[in-house]
Write a protein that holds these residues in place. Structure first.
Motif, mmCIF file in Angstrom:
data_model
loop_
_atom_site.group_PDB
_atom_site.id
_atom_site.type_symbol
_atom_site.label_atom_id
_atom_site.label_comp_id
_atom_site.label_asym_id
_atom_site.label_seq_id
_atom_site.Cartn_x
_atom_site.Cartn_y
_atom_site.Cartn_z
ATOM 1 N N PHE A 121 0.869 -1.182 0.000
ATOM 2 C CA PHE A 121 0.000 0.000 0.000
ATOM 3 C C PHE A 121 0.906 1.234 0.000
ATOM 4 C CE2 PHE A 121 -4.472 1.049 1.736
ATOM 5 C CZ PHE A 121 -4.519 2.194 0.970
ATOM 6 N N GLU A 122 1.407 1.570 -1.194
ATOM 7 C CA GLU A 122 2.487 2.562 -1.295
ATOM 8 C C GLU A 122 2.086 3.950 -0.798
ATOM 9 O OE1 GLU A 122 6.519 2.993 -2.282
ATOM 10 O OE2 GLU A 122 5.251 1.237 -2.114
ATOM 11 N N SER A 123 0.872 4.395 -1.149
ATOM 12 C CA SER A 123 0.504 5.773 -0.792
ATOM 13 C C SER A 123 0.375 5.934 0.723
ATOM 14 C CB SER A 123 -0.791 6.175 -1.478
ATOM 15 O OG SER A 123 -1.791 5.238 -1.187
ATOM 16 N N LEU A 124 -0.087 4.887 1.398
ATOM 17 C CA LEU A 124 -0.219 4.935 2.856
ATOM 18 C C LEU A 124 1.167 4.993 3.511
ATOM 19 C CD1 LEU A 124 -2.490 4.859 4.912
ATOM 20 C CD2 LEU A 124 -2.344 2.395 4.944
ATOM 21 N N HIS A 125 2.103 4.253 2.928
ATOM 22 C CA HIS A 125 3.491 4.261 3.396
ATOM 23 C C HIS A 125 4.068 5.671 3.314
ATOM 24 C CE1 HIS A 125 7.777 3.519 3.433
ATOM 25 N NE2 HIS A 125 7.912 3.599 2.126
ATOM 26 N N MET A 126 3.899 6.300 2.156
ATOM 27 C CA MET A 126 4.444 7.634 1.953
ATOM 28 C C MET A 126 3.782 8.654 2.883
ATOM 29 S SD MET A 126 6.814 7.549 -0.231
ATOM 30 C CE MET A 126 7.518 6.350 -1.326
ATOM 31 N N GLU A 127 2.486 8.495 3.081
ATOM 32 C CA GLU A 127 1.755 9.439 3.932
ATOM 33 C C GLU A 127 2.252 9.350 5.385
ATOM 34 O OE1 GLU A 127 -0.093 11.487 2.529
ATOM 35 O OE2 GLU A 127 -1.166 12.429 4.184
ATOM 36 N N SER A 128 2.470 8.120 5.883
ATOM 37 C CA SER A 128 2.959 7.966 7.260
ATOM 38 C C SER A 128 4.336 8.593 7.404
ATOM 39 C CB SER A 128 3.053 6.487 7.640
ATOM 40 O OG SER A 128 1.877 5.817 7.334
ATOM 41 N N TRP A 129 5.189 8.369 6.412
ATOM 42 C CA TRP A 129 6.552 8.897 6.510
ATOM 43 C C TRP A 129 6.581 10.415 6.324
ATOM 44 C CZ3 TRP A 129 11.606 6.240 6.360
ATOM 45 C CH2 TRP A 129 11.501 4.935 6.842
ATOM 46 N N ARG A 130 5.609 10.920 5.583
ATOM 47 C CA ARG A 130 5.542 12.373 5.417
ATOM 48 C C ARG A 130 5.251 13.031 6.774
ATOM 49 N NH1 ARG A 130 1.794 16.197 4.687
ATOM 50 N NH2 ARG A 130 0.073 14.746 4.787
ATOM 51 N N LEU A 131 4.339 12.443 7.546
ATOM 52 C CA LEU A 131 4.011 13.005 8.851
ATOM 53 C C LEU A 131 5.187 12.866 9.820
ATOM 54 C CD1 LEU A 131 0.346 11.870 9.361
ATOM 55 C CD2 LEU A 131 1.206 14.101 8.729
ATOM 56 N N ARG A 132 5.923 11.773 9.671
ATOM 57 C CA ARG A 132 7.055 11.526 10.554
ATOM 58 C C ARG A 132 8.103 12.630 10.410
ATOM 59 N NH1 ARG A 132 11.495 8.685 8.981
ATOM 60 N NH2 ARG A 132 12.903 8.180 10.676
ATOM 61 N N GLU A 133 8.226 13.189 9.204
ATOM 62 C CA GLU A 133 9.201 14.252 8.979
ATOM 63 C C GLU A 133 8.980 15.445 9.904
ATOM 64 O OE1 GLU A 133 11.898 14.503 7.234
ATOM 65 O OE2 GLU A 133 11.706 12.532 6.320
ATOM 66 N N LYS A 134 7.723 15.692 10.272
ATOM 67 C CA LYS A 134 7.445 16.842 11.146
ATOM 68 C C LYS A 134 8.093 16.654 12.515
ATOM 69 C CE LYS A 134 3.000 17.703 8.991
ATOM 70 N NZ LYS A 134 3.388 18.802 8.104
ATOM 71 N N ILE A 135 8.054 15.405 13.007
ATOM 72 C CA ILE A 135 8.689 15.118 14.299
ATOM 73 C C ILE A 135 10.209 15.225 14.151
ATOM 74 C CG2 ILE A 135 9.270 13.137 15.787
ATOM 75 C CD1 ILE A 135 6.828 14.487 16.767
ATOM 76 N N LEU A 136 10.744 14.726 13.032
ATOM 77 C CA LEU A 136 12.197 14.813 12.826
ATOM 78 C C LEU A 136 12.634 16.276 12.753
ATOM 79 C CD1 LEU A 136 12.991 11.922 10.331
ATOM 80 C CD2 LEU A 136 13.041 11.928 12.798
ATOM 81 N N ASP A 137 11.805 17.128 12.143
ATOM 82 C CA ASP A 137 12.123 18.557 12.102
ATOM 83 C C ASP A 137 12.185 19.128 13.515
ATOM 84 O OD1 ASP A 137 12.269 18.552 9.407
ATOM 85 O OD2 ASP A 137 10.281 19.395 9.051
ATOM 86 N N MET A 138 11.277 18.668 14.388
ATOM 87 C CA MET A 138 11.295 19.164 15.768
ATOM 88 C C MET A 138 12.538 18.676 16.502
ATOM 89 S SD MET A 138 8.968 21.119 15.631
ATOM 90 C CE MET A 138 9.577 21.877 17.092
#
Lengths: 359, 145
Positions: A121-138
């Motif tokens: 489920f590629e799009s779901l994978h990308m969506e989860s990792w996109r949100l994770r970037e916000k935490i990494l930015d913090m």
């Protein structure tokens, strides 16, 4: 009689970012036995206490694993602080808790992404990792590092967060929580996802206890246990309720981790609301003399740290029991009787962290 | 970076890394950095890979795996060592089970430093690897292959 065959799985396999090898014994398409072999990432870093003094070793402990880095640093420091009777300032305890909870958010989002990827489920994978970037930015803003933070030290933390940083964290988690809603809906209610997860890889409550499962794996089988209830760091002042699921299948493990994400958001908010002013570290003199066990709840489950010193700069022994080590026997149990096509997904549902396991 | 002549496929292997660089390699493929827009994709198959991204120092058990994957990749191929452990052994250099950087086992073309290497650095390393790949391709063609 069905024909038996053995299929090697790994060490280099598309579903796993890390090498682990399994020999799968099959009868037709059904798995009847699993023989794991590990050691591909063994570095021997417990032995490194001979060459790094106990303060320098914090940096090595943080590099046991890149995903639970902050927690490993914390566990090691807690053990040394207990031996040396150091009382860490309250602000440092809160800061540690905030960072560790942020690590849990990033680890669970990473896992959700990998799970979606394993299902194709590629799009779901990308969506989860996109949100994770916000935490990494913090993490980047508050500690200076995205993955390895190096904020823990014996006696407190190295960096303070000002009110602007704390506010930014609050904004970031509000943002993630809002954008999580469609992901939650897909993971928990989508027909396609449910057909891959429901009723697959069931681990009963008795098996989970007998095989020594920990963390979300144990809680998904209906056991209310969370090492955060021990009250290390600032958890004694915060509300921690173990999140459980009854079924013990892959869906239950997904549900537990999903709900833990929201629990972590609440814990971060609560900790930021209650954080006291004051120092962030105390000076440390002398060398550790004695031994101590510390248990903490990592994103993957309970980790145990053992430290032994004899009044010298270099420790006698450091030992770590990681959550994945405990979750391998239940995983082997769980894989028996499943279909070959489900194996990659089932291995992923224990959230394996091989570099922790092998050190 | 100018013009990219090929769409190279990556193969990623973790020799003995702490996972930090591995998740940053995966990060490069996800929406924020998205190296797929350069035509670069992550493959699990050594026979289809052009660039071998490798993280972590080599230990006694991964040595043979690294050599095997390298030999399975078709020519021309480029090896990128990601992270300080892959470059020199890094913080684990003095561990009893670590042999050292990747270049103790197979030839390395591009070194990407950092602990953990940031996605920007990894992308930069891959772009440098493309130039090496072009040069190796030209050398092969000159030989008449």
């Amino acid at each position: 009689m069905a024909k038996r065959s053995i299929i090697p799985f790994g060490p280099q396999h598309p579903v796993l970012p890390e090498p682990v090898h399994l020999d799968l014994v099959l009868e037709d398409e059904t798995v009847v036995g699993v023989i794991p072999s590990i050691g591909y990432i063994h570095r021997g870093l417990e032995k490194l206490v001979d060459k790094r003094d106990y303060k320098q070793y914090t940096y090595v402990a943080e590099r046991i694993c890149g995903i639970c880095s902050c927690g490993h640093g914390l566990g090691y420091c807690l053990a040394v602080e207990q031996i040396m009777n150091i009382e860490v300032p309250d602000r440092a305890k809160y800061l540690r808790t905030i960072w560790v909870e942020m690590s849990r958010v990033h680890s669970h989002l990473l896992w959700l992404g990998l799970l979606a990827d394993a299902m194709g489920f590629e799009s779901l994978h990308m969506e989860s990792w996109r949100l994770r970037e916000k935490i990494l930015d913090m993490f980047d803003e508050t500690t200076g590092g995205r993955i390895i933070h190096s904020v823990n030290q014996v006696g407190g933390v190295q960096k303070d967060m000002d009110s602007a940083m704390l506010n930014n964290i609050l904004h970031a988690i509000d943002d993630i929580e809002r954008q999580m809603k469609p992901i939650v809906k897909t993971f928990l209610h989508d027909y396609t996802v449910q057909s891959r997860l429901k009723g697959v890889g069931v681990l009963s409550k008795d098996d989970a206890i007998a095989q020594g499962a920990v963390g979300p794996m144990l809680r998904a089988s209906g056991v209310e246990y969370d090492a955060r209830l021990l009250g290390y760091g600032a958890y004694k002042d915060l509300t921690v309720e173990p999140i459980i699921s009854k079924d013990g299948d892959s869906y239950g493990r997904c549900e537990v981790r999903m709900k833990e994400l929201f629990q972590s958001f609440d814990l971060i908010r609560e900790a930021i609301g209650k954080i006291p002013q004051g120092d962030i570290s105390v000076p440390v003199k002398g060398n550790p003399d004695g031994e101590y066990f510390v248990r903490i709840e990592q994103p993957r489950g309970e980790a145990i740290y053992y430290v032994k010193g004899s009044g010298k700069k270099y420790l006698d022994r450091f030992r770590l029991r990681t959550p994945t080590t405990s979750n391998i026997p239940p995983m082997v149990e769980m894989l028996k009787g499943c279909q070959l096509a489900d194996v990659p997904l089932l291995i992923l549902t224990i959230d394996p962290c091989v570099s922790c396991t092998e050190r | 970076m100018g013009k990219v002549s090929k769409s190279p496929w990556l193969l990623h292997y973790d020799a003995s890394s702490c996972n930090g660089c591995d998740i940053e390699v995966l990060d490069c493929l996800t929406p924020k950095y998205d190296i797929e827009r350069f035509g670069i994709i992550n493959t699990g198959d050594p026979f289809q890979a052009d660039i071998f991204l490798i993280t972590g120092g080599v230990n006694s058990q991964t040595e043979s795996v690294v050599k095997q994957i390298y030999s399975q990749m078709p020519e021309p191929k480029v090896v990128v060592a990601v992270g300080i452990c892959a470059c020199t052994g890094g913080v684990f250099k003095e561990c009893y089970n670590i042999k050292g950087g990747i270049d103790t086992v197979i030839p390395v073309d591009v070194y990407v430093p950092g602990c953990a290497a940031r996605p920007e650095a990894i992308i930069d390393g891959v772009v440098k690897a493309l130039k090496v790949l072009d040069a190796k391709q030209a050398a092969l063609e000159a030989k008449g292959r």
